[in-house]
Design a protein around this motif. Structure first.
Motif, mmCIF file in Angstrom:
data_model
loop_
_atom_site.group_PDB
_atom_site.id
_atom_site.type_symbol
_atom_site.label_atom_id
_atom_site.label_comp_id
_atom_site.label_asym_id
_atom_site.label_seq_id
_atom_site.Cartn_x
_atom_site.Cartn_y
_atom_site.Cartn_z
ATOM 1 N N ARG A 1 -24.122 -15.901 32.610
ATOM 2 C CA ARG A 1 -23.206 -14.886 33.115
ATOM 3 C C ARG A 1 -23.432 -14.649 34.613
ATOM 4 O O ARG A 1 -22.476 -14.504 35.372
ATOM 5 C CB ARG A 1 -23.424 -13.583 32.333
ATOM 6 N N ASP A 2 -24.700 -14.632 35.026
ATOM 7 C CA ASP A 2 -25.003 -14.431 36.437
ATOM 8 C C ASP A 2 -24.507 -15.588 37.310
ATOM 9 O O ASP A 2 -24.175 -15.389 38.475
ATOM 10 C CB ASP A 2 -26.511 -14.243 36.639
ATOM 11 N N LEU A 3 -24.471 -16.795 36.739
ATOM 12 C CA LEU A 3 -23.989 -17.947 37.502
ATOM 13 C C LEU A 3 -22.507 -17.821 37.842
ATOM 14 O O LEU A 3 -22.053 -18.344 38.861
ATOM 15 C CB LEU A 3 -24.219 -19.241 36.712
ATOM 16 N N PHE A 4 -21.751 -17.161 36.985
ATOM 17 C CA PHE A 4 -20.313 -17.073 37.173
ATOM 18 C C PHE A 4 -19.874 -15.776 37.848
ATOM 19 O O PHE A 4 -18.691 -15.488 37.926
ATOM 20 C CB PHE A 4 -19.593 -17.244 35.841
ATOM 21 N N ARG A 5 -20.812 -14.983 38.337
ATOM 22 C CA ARG A 5 -20.459 -13.755 39.054
ATOM 23 C C ARG A 5 -20.328 -14.024 40.512
ATOM 24 O O ARG A 5 -20.804 -14.841 41.138
ATOM 25 C CB ARG A 5 -21.512 -12.693 38.818
ATOM 26 N N ASP B 1 -39.007 -12.971 10.532
ATOM 27 C CA ASP B 1 -38.409 -11.912 11.344
ATOM 28 C C ASP B 1 -38.852 -12.012 12.799
ATOM 29 O O ASP B 1 -38.054 -11.824 13.717
ATOM 30 C CB ASP B 1 -38.775 -10.528 10.792
ATOM 31 N N VAL B 2 -40.120 -12.307 13.030
ATOM 32 C CA VAL B 2 -40.644 -12.452 14.386
ATOM 33 C C VAL B 2 -39.953 -13.614 15.084
ATOM 34 O O VAL B 2 -39.517 -13.490 16.238
ATOM 35 C CB VAL B 2 -42.176 -12.653 14.371
ATOM 36 N N ALA B 3 -39.821 -14.742 14.408
ATOM 37 C CA ALA B 3 -39.185 -15.922 15.010
ATOM 38 C C ALA B 3 -37.714 -15.656 15.311
ATOM 39 O O ALA B 3 -37.214 -16.051 16.368
ATOM 40 C CB ALA B 3 -39.329 -17.125 14.085
ATOM 41 N N ILE B 4 -37.021 -14.977 14.416
ATOM 42 C CA ILE B 4 -35.610 -14.668 14.640
ATOM 43 C C ILE B 4 -35.455 -13.724 15.834
ATOM 44 O O ILE B 4 -34.561 -13.900 16.664
ATOM 45 C CB ILE B 4 -34.966 -14.093 13.364
ATOM 46 N N ASP B 5 -36.343 -12.738 15.943
ATOM 47 C CA ASP B 5 -36.302 -11.836 17.098
ATOM 48 C C ASP B 5 -36.560 -12.591 18.399
ATOM 49 O O ASP B 5 -35.920 -12.331 19.417
ATOM 50 C CB ASP B 5 -37.323 -10.709 16.931
ATOM 51 N N GLU B 6 -37.507 -13.546 18.376
ATOM 52 C CA GLU B 6 -37.778 -14.358 19.569
ATOM 53 C C GLU B 6 -36.565 -15.197 19.934
ATOM 54 O O GLU B 6 -36.212 -15.320 21.111
ATOM 55 C CB GLU B 6 -38.977 -15.271 19.338
ATOM 56 N N MET B 7 -35.913 -15.797 18.931
ATOM 57 C CA MET B 7 -34.722 -16.607 19.187
ATOM 58 C C MET B 7 -33.613 -15.752 19.781
ATOM 59 O O MET B 7 -32.941 -16.157 20.733
ATOM 60 C CB MET B 7 -34.239 -17.265 17.898
ATOM 61 N N ARG B 8 -33.419 -14.566 19.213
ATOM 62 C CA ARG B 8 -32.378 -13.669 19.710
ATOM 63 C C ARG B 8 -32.638 -13.300 21.171
ATOM 64 O O ARG B 8 -31.726 -13.328 21.997
ATOM 65 C CB ARG B 8 -32.321 -12.410 18.846
ATOM 66 N N ALA B 9 -33.886 -12.989 21.503
ATOM 67 C CA ALA B 9 -34.231 -12.625 22.877
ATOM 68 C C ALA B 9 -34.006 -13.798 23.824
ATOM 69 O O ALA B 9 -33.491 -13.620 24.941
ATOM 70 C CB ALA B 9 -35.677 -12.149 22.949
ATOM 71 N N MET B 10 -34.352 -15.001 23.389
ATOM 72 C CA MET B 10 -34.181 -16.177 24.235
ATOM 73 C C MET B 10 -32.692 -16.459 24.462
ATOM 74 O O MET B 10 -32.279 -16.796 25.576
ATOM 75 C CB MET B 10 -34.867 -17.388 23.614
ATOM 76 N N ILE B 11 -31.887 -16.302 23.434
ATOM 77 C CA ILE B 11 -30.437 -16.527 23.571
ATOM 78 C C ILE B 11 -29.836 -15.484 24.503
ATOM 79 O O ILE B 11 -28.988 -15.805 25.342
ATOM 80 C CB ILE B 11 -29.760 -16.514 22.185
ATOM 81 N N VAL C 1 -27.816 -16.319 27.903
ATOM 82 C CA VAL C 1 -26.455 -15.821 28.140
ATOM 83 C C VAL C 1 -26.408 -15.021 29.437
ATOM 84 O O VAL C 1 -25.457 -15.148 30.222
ATOM 85 C CB VAL C 1 -25.974 -14.981 26.937
ATOM 86 N N ALA C 2 -27.427 -14.205 29.695
ATOM 87 C CA ALA C 2 -27.475 -13.421 30.933
ATOM 88 C C ALA C 2 -27.547 -14.333 32.154
ATOM 89 O O ALA C 2 -26.879 -14.076 33.167
ATOM 90 C CB ALA C 2 -28.665 -12.468 30.906
ATOM 91 N N ARG C 3 -28.330 -15.397 32.064
ATOM 92 C CA ARG C 3 -28.424 -16.339 33.190
ATOM 93 C C ARG C 3 -27.088 -17.031 33.442
ATOM 94 O O ARG C 3 -26.662 -17.201 34.580
ATOM 95 C CB ARG C 3 -29.493 -17.392 32.922
#
Length: 96
Positions: free
Chosen positions: A92-96, A74-84, A88-90
């Motif tokens: 998205r910011d490139l295309f703004r 569960d900890v590893a999956i939460d870390e992966m989700r946060a990293m993804i 995605v935010a980075r």
């Protein structure tokens, strides 16, 4: 009576580039973490299995500060989700 210290295979928090897998393996094997990172990159570029191995180890290896009662998956999956989400935010910011 001194009991020998058992070494555990754990992901590092201090020597971490992505998830601490290479740093943890290097610490366990007593080698430089850069060597492990280069090995993962080489194996990943050769046939892609290095990426799969890294992801599996990320899921299976506990963090060095994890409690024994913590569900490591569960900890590893939460870390992966946060990293993804950060990636995605980075992007998205490139295309703004």
């Amino acid at each position: 009576m001194n009991t020998p210290q058992t070494r555990r295979l754990q992901r590092t928090r201090s020597d971490r580039m992505i998830a601490g897998v290479a740093g943890g393996l290097a610490k366990y094997l007593g080698i430089d973490p850069v060597i492990m990172r280069i090995a993962f990159v080489i194996v990943g570029l050769m046939n892609g299995i290095g990426v799969v191995i890294y992801l599996v180890l990320w899921l299976l290896m506990p963090n060095e500060d994890a409690e024994s009662t913590t569900n490591n998956l569960d900890v590893a999956i939460d870390e992966m989700r946060a990293m993804i989400e950060q990636l995605v935010a980075r992007i998205r910011d490139l295309f703004r």
